[in-house]
Enzyme design. Sequence first.
Site, mmCIF file in Angstrom:
data_model
loop_
_atom_site.group_PDB
_atom_site.id
_atom_site.type_symbol
_atom_site.label_atom_id
_atom_site.label_comp_id
_atom_site.label_asym_id
_atom_site.label_seq_id
_atom_site.Cartn_x
_atom_site.Cartn_y
_atom_site.Cartn_z
ATOM 1 C CE LYS A 15 31.231 34.642 31.996
ATOM 2 N NZ LYS A 15 31.590 35.897 32.703
ATOM 3 N NE ARG A 90 36.335 31.921 35.219
ATOM 4 C CZ ARG A 90 35.033 32.086 35.451
ATOM 5 N NH1 ARG A 90 34.152 31.247 34.969
ATOM 6 N NH2 ARG A 90 34.635 33.103 36.143
ATOM 7 N NE ARG A 124 26.278 38.588 39.952
ATOM 8 C CZ ARG A 124 27.245 38.005 39.253
ATOM 9 N NH1 ARG A 124 26.995 37.547 38.043
ATOM 10 N NH2 ARG A 124 28.456 37.902 39.764
ATOM 11 N NE ARG A 152 28.300 34.800 42.026
ATOM 12 C CZ ARG A 152 28.808 34.710 40.801
ATOM 13 N NH1 ARG A 152 27.987 34.568 39.771
ATOM 14 N NH2 ARG A 152 30.097 34.743 40.594
ATOM 15 N NE ARG A 163 34.036 37.116 40.486
ATOM 16 C CZ ARG A 163 32.772 37.491 40.648
ATOM 17 N NH1 ARG A 163 32.384 38.064 41.777
ATOM 18 N NH2 ARG A 163 31.897 37.286 39.694
HETATM 19 P P1 AP5 Z 1 25.746 38.378 34.762
HETATM 20 O O1 AP5 Z 1 24.936 38.006 33.578
HETATM 21 O O2 AP5 Z 1 25.430 37.704 36.044
HETATM 22 O O3 AP5 Z 1 27.310 38.304 34.406
HETATM 23 P P2 AP5 Z 1 28.252 37.059 34.196
HETATM 24 O O4 AP5 Z 1 29.095 37.359 33.016
HETATM 25 O O5 AP5 Z 1 27.472 35.789 34.178
HETATM 26 O O6 AP5 Z 1 29.105 37.236 35.515
HETATM 27 P P3 AP5 Z 1 29.638 36.224 36.622
HETATM 28 O O7 AP5 Z 1 30.114 37.093 37.757
HETATM 29 O O8 AP5 Z 1 28.627 35.175 36.961
HETATM 30 O O9 AP5 Z 1 30.820 35.620 35.915
HETATM 31 P P4 AP5 Z 1 32.031 35.024 36.554
HETATM 32 O O10 AP5 Z 1 32.667 34.522 35.340
HETATM 33 O O11 AP5 Z 1 32.878 35.846 37.419
HETATM 34 O O12 AP5 Z 1 31.391 34.013 37.638
HETATM 35 P P5 AP5 Z 1 31.210 32.443 37.618
HETATM 36 O O13 AP5 Z 1 29.968 32.147 38.329
HETATM 37 O O14 AP5 Z 1 31.443 31.873 36.277
HETATM 38 O O15 AP5 Z 1 25.605 39.973 34.952
HETATM 39 C C1 AP5 Z 1 26.245 40.625 36.033
HETATM 40 C C2 AP5 Z 1 25.339 41.766 36.528
HETATM 41 O O16 AP5 Z 1 25.260 42.769 35.518
HETATM 42 C C3 AP5 Z 1 23.890 41.337 36.807
HETATM 43 O O17 AP5 Z 1 23.409 42.062 37.903
HETATM 44 C C4 AP5 Z 1 23.138 41.738 35.532
HETATM 45 O O18 AP5 Z 1 21.778 42.056 35.794
HETATM 46 C C5 AP5 Z 1 23.911 42.952 35.080
HETATM 47 N N1 AP5 Z 1 23.984 43.079 33.626
HETATM 48 C C6 AP5 Z 1 24.124 42.076 32.704
HETATM 49 N N2 AP5 Z 1 24.184 42.590 31.458
HETATM 50 C C7 AP5 Z 1 24.117 43.952 31.617
HETATM 51 C C8 AP5 Z 1 24.129 45.047 30.681
HETATM 52 N N3 AP5 Z 1 24.251 44.846 29.361
HETATM 53 N N4 AP5 Z 1 24.031 46.295 31.186
HETATM 54 C C9 AP5 Z 1 23.927 46.514 32.538
HETATM 55 N N5 AP5 Z 1 23.902 45.519 33.463
HETATM 56 C C10 AP5 Z 1 23.994 44.255 32.989
HETATM 57 O O19 AP5 Z 1 32.479 32.005 38.501
HETATM 58 C C11 AP5 Z 1 32.533 32.272 39.894
HETATM 59 C C12 AP5 Z 1 33.817 31.671 40.446
HETATM 60 O O20 AP5 Z 1 33.810 30.245 40.254
HETATM 61 C C13 AP5 Z 1 35.114 32.148 39.782
HETATM 62 O O21 AP5 Z 1 35.598 33.354 40.362
HETATM 63 C C14 AP5 Z 1 36.038 30.957 40.040
HETATM 64 O O22 AP5 Z 1 36.520 30.974 41.369
HETATM 65 C C15 AP5 Z 1 35.107 29.761 39.888
HETATM 66 N N6 AP5 Z 1 35.047 29.244 38.509
HETATM 67 C C16 AP5 Z 1 33.943 29.191 37.696
HETATM 68 N N7 AP5 Z 1 34.253 28.633 36.520
HETATM 69 C C17 AP5 Z 1 35.571 28.331 36.568
HETATM 70 C C18 AP5 Z 1 36.472 27.763 35.639
HETATM 71 N N8 AP5 Z 1 36.073 27.391 34.395
HETATM 72 N N9 AP5 Z 1 37.753 27.614 36.010
HETATM 73 C C19 AP5 Z 1 38.187 27.953 37.262
HETATM 74 N N10 AP5 Z 1 37.380 28.523 38.181
HETATM 75 C C20 AP5 Z 1 36.074 28.705 37.839
#
Ligand code: AP5
Length: 208
Positions: A15, A90, A124, A152, A163
């Site tokens: 994402k 979410r 990552r 991270r 997660r």
């Molecule tokens: P990346 O693009 O970073 O993936 P992402 O989908 O953004 O993953 P996140 O881990 O950031 O999502 P998340 O939803 O768990 O975390 P968030 O910060 O929202 O890609 C990942 C890796 O893969 C990178 O190294 C990239 O280079 C690689 N990659 C990408 N595309 C690829 C491909 N096609 N092929 C190969 N490699 C690839 O949330 C963190 C925490 O915050 C949550 O756990 C929760 O505690 C809290 N939180 C956030 N939002 C909420 C909410 N709305 N409600 C409640 N809690 C929340």
Amino acid sequence: MSGSLVLFGPPGAGKGTQAGLIVDLTGKPQVSTGDMLRAAVKASTAMGMEAKEYMDAGLLVPDSVIIGLIEERLTEADASAGVLFDGFPRTIRQAESLEAIANVVAVISIEVPDSAIVERIVGRRMDPETGGIYHVNFNPAPPEIVSRLIQRPDDNEETVLARLAAYHQQTAPLAAWYGERDLLVSIDGDHSIDEVAAAVETVVRGLA
Ligand code: AP5
């Protein structure tokens, strides 16, 4: 295009990696609840300290905290023509709250099997200066910035599994919820970053 977009998918789906492309194509600002929470943790605010405990455990932060953050963010001037939500909503409750305050015109779901997620997340690396997202194998950073990259705190195997469990239990049901509203567009995210970007671009251009 008026209205907001939602970028949806499991942790590590790509994402954040694809969000910049959508911002470039639509001019809509990215609103990432994960980035907002990490900024609050870094600033050591009371909310940030509370959120950190959930994030470190791989659990969702309570809906009331997240909805408050989003309500405040949407009052800013750059959000008036819609935004790109990344990592929000979410839960069904978050989606219901969003329905009352924003016009979501499409939910772009990046689908990746669990079997690919752990390797993506554990490999990552983030650039704290630019917010750039890299991967040790799939998207290596330029050598001159490698020494400043960080990992991270929630990007370890144990937390990723928590997660993923939270995703399947609380977030995945939203796909059907948005499907019933004819807003869901699915993309196969189990391809290279460039191939997924091409699919994302086709979808976004089709929405215009
Ligand atoms: P990346 O693009 O970073 O993936 P992402 O989908 O953004 O993953 P996140 O881990 O950031 O999502 P998340 O939803 O768990 O975390 P968030 O910060 O929202 O890609 C990942 C890796 O893969 C990178 O190294 C990239 O280079 C690689 N990659 C990408 N595309 C690829 C491909 N096609 N092929 C190969 N490699 C690839 O949330 C963190 C925490 O915050 C949550 O756990 C929760 O505690 C809290 N939180 C956030 N939002 C909420 C909410 N709305 N409600 C409640 N809690 C929340």
